[in-house]
Every structure is written in structure tokens, then in C-alpha cells.
Design a protein around this motif. Structure first.
Motif, PDB file in Angstrom:
ATOM      1  N   GLU A   1     -23.295 101.059  36.991  1.00 33.49           N
ATOM      2  CA  GLU A   1     -23.862 100.120  36.109  1.00 33.49           C
ATOM      3  C   GLU A   1     -25.465 100.034  36.333  1.00 33.49           C
ATOM      4  O   GLU A   1     -26.223  99.534  35.486  1.00 33.49           O
ATOM      5  CB  GLU A   1     -23.473  98.803  36.944  1.00 33.49           C
ATOM      6  CG  GLU A   1     -22.110  98.259  36.827  1.00 33.49           C
ATOM      7  CD  GLU A   1     -21.623  96.954  37.159  1.00 33.49           C
ATOM      8  OE1 GLU A   1     -22.632  96.154  37.588  1.00 33.49           O
ATOM      9  OE2 GLU A   1     -20.477  96.656  37.223  1.00 33.49           O
TER      10      GLU A   1
ATOM     11  N   ALA B   1     -25.239  99.655  28.271  1.00 28.09           N
ATOM     12  CA  ALA B   1     -24.299  99.114  27.303  1.00 28.09           C
ATOM     13  C   ALA B   1     -24.684  99.542  25.823  1.00 28.09           C
ATOM     14  O   ALA B   1     -24.681  98.597  24.956  1.00 28.09           O
ATOM     15  CB  ALA B   1     -24.819  97.262  27.532  1.00 28.09           C
TER      16      ALA B   1
ATOM     17  N   ASP C   1     -14.537  96.687  28.193  1.00 25.90           N
ATOM     18  CA  ASP C   1     -15.165  95.635  27.701  1.00 25.90           C
ATOM     19  C   ASP C   1     -16.619  95.826  27.888  1.00 25.90           C
ATOM     20  O   ASP C   1     -17.025  96.346  28.798  1.00 25.90           O
ATOM     21  CB  ASP C   1     -14.658  94.392  28.489  1.00 25.90           C
ATOM     22  CG  ASP C   1     -13.198  94.160  28.478  1.00 25.90           C
ATOM     23  OD1 ASP C   1     -12.554  94.203  27.349  1.00 25.90           O
ATOM     24  OD2 ASP C   1     -12.706  93.315  29.272  1.00 25.90           O
TER      25      ASP C   1
ATOM     26  N   GLU D   1     -20.302  94.027  28.002  1.00 24.71           N
ATOM     27  CA  GLU D   1     -20.724  92.646  28.503  1.00 24.71           C
ATOM     28  C   GLU D   1     -22.140  93.195  28.775  1.00 24.71           C
ATOM     29  O   GLU D   1     -22.884  93.855  27.906  1.00 24.71           O
ATOM     30  CB  GLU D   1     -20.156  92.216  29.969  1.00 24.71           C
ATOM     31  CG  GLU D   1     -18.778  91.959  29.628  1.00 24.71           C
ATOM     32  CD  GLU D   1     -17.953  91.650  31.120  1.00 24.71           C
ATOM     33  OE1 GLU D   1     -18.632  91.266  31.875  1.00 24.71           O
ATOM     34  OE2 GLU D   1     -16.629  91.349  30.751  1.00 24.71           O
ATOM     35  N   ASP D   2     -22.781  92.707  29.709  1.00 27.13           N
ATOM     36  CA  ASP D   2     -24.264  93.186  30.127  1.00 27.13           C
ATOM     37  C   ASP D   2     -24.357  94.666  30.297  1.00 27.13           C
ATOM     38  O   ASP D   2     -25.136  95.458  30.193  1.00 27.13           O
ATOM     39  CB  ASP D   2     -24.718  92.325  31.193  1.00 27.13           C
ATOM     40  CG  ASP D   2     -24.884  91.146  31.128  1.00 27.13           C
ATOM     41  OD1 ASP D   2     -25.227  90.713  29.622  1.00 27.13           O
ATOM     42  OD2 ASP D   2     -25.107  90.278  31.971  1.00 27.13           O
TER      43      ASP D   2
ATOM     44  N   LYS E   1     -17.745  97.454  31.236  1.00 26.01           N
ATOM     45  CA  LYS E   1     -16.723  97.326  32.419  1.00 26.01           C
ATOM     46  C   LYS E   1     -15.442  98.109  31.850  1.00 26.01           C
ATOM     47  O   LYS E   1     -14.946  97.990  31.053  1.00 26.01           O
ATOM     48  CB  LYS E   1     -16.392  96.022  32.697  1.00 26.01           C
ATOM     49  CG  LYS E   1     -17.396  95.010  32.838  1.00 26.01           C
ATOM     50  CD  LYS E   1     -18.047  95.320  34.192  1.00 26.01           C
ATOM     51  CE  LYS E   1     -19.096  94.173  34.638  1.00 26.01           C
ATOM     52  NZ  LYS E   1     -19.572  94.393  35.857  1.00 26.01           N
TER      53      LYS E   1
END
Length: 59
Positions: free
Chosen positions: A8, A13, A27, A29-30, A33
């Protein structure tokens, strides 16, 4: 068996791995994932396509 692991701290992203994944395992998101391990075909396309090296394939 090797599955994608997302660092992360390196993930921006950008969504490239999400778009390239043939199994729709991620997925966005920020950060990205890895959401559906049961759908992963362990192809490594996500790791290969990440421009930041944020995804590695690990056992």
C-alpha cells in the motif's frame, strides 16, 4: 500457489492492475485491494503491469 500482495505504500491507485486483471480480483479504493482470492488464476498479470512495483506474487 502464488497470489498478489499489494504494498500500500507503493500503490498510487492508478487502476492499471484492476483493468488488466482477467479475473476481476481487485477493488480500487484509496489503494488497490486484492479482494477475491477465490477468483484469482495466479497469472501474475497484475504484478507485471504495475508501474510502481506495488504488487508481488507470494505464496
Amino acid at each position: 500457489m502464488a497470489f498478489p500482495v499489494v504494498n500500500e505504500e507503493l500503490c498510487t491507485a492508478c487502476g492499471i492492475c484492476v483493468d488488466d486483471c482477467p479475473s476481476a480480483c481487485f477493488d480500487l479504493e484509496d489503494v488497490v485491494k486484492f479482494a477475491r482470492k477465490e477468483d484469482c488464476i495466479e497469472c501474475g498479470i497484475c504484478a507485471d503491469s504495475c508501474p510502481n512495483g506495488a504488487i508481488t506474487m507470494e505464496d
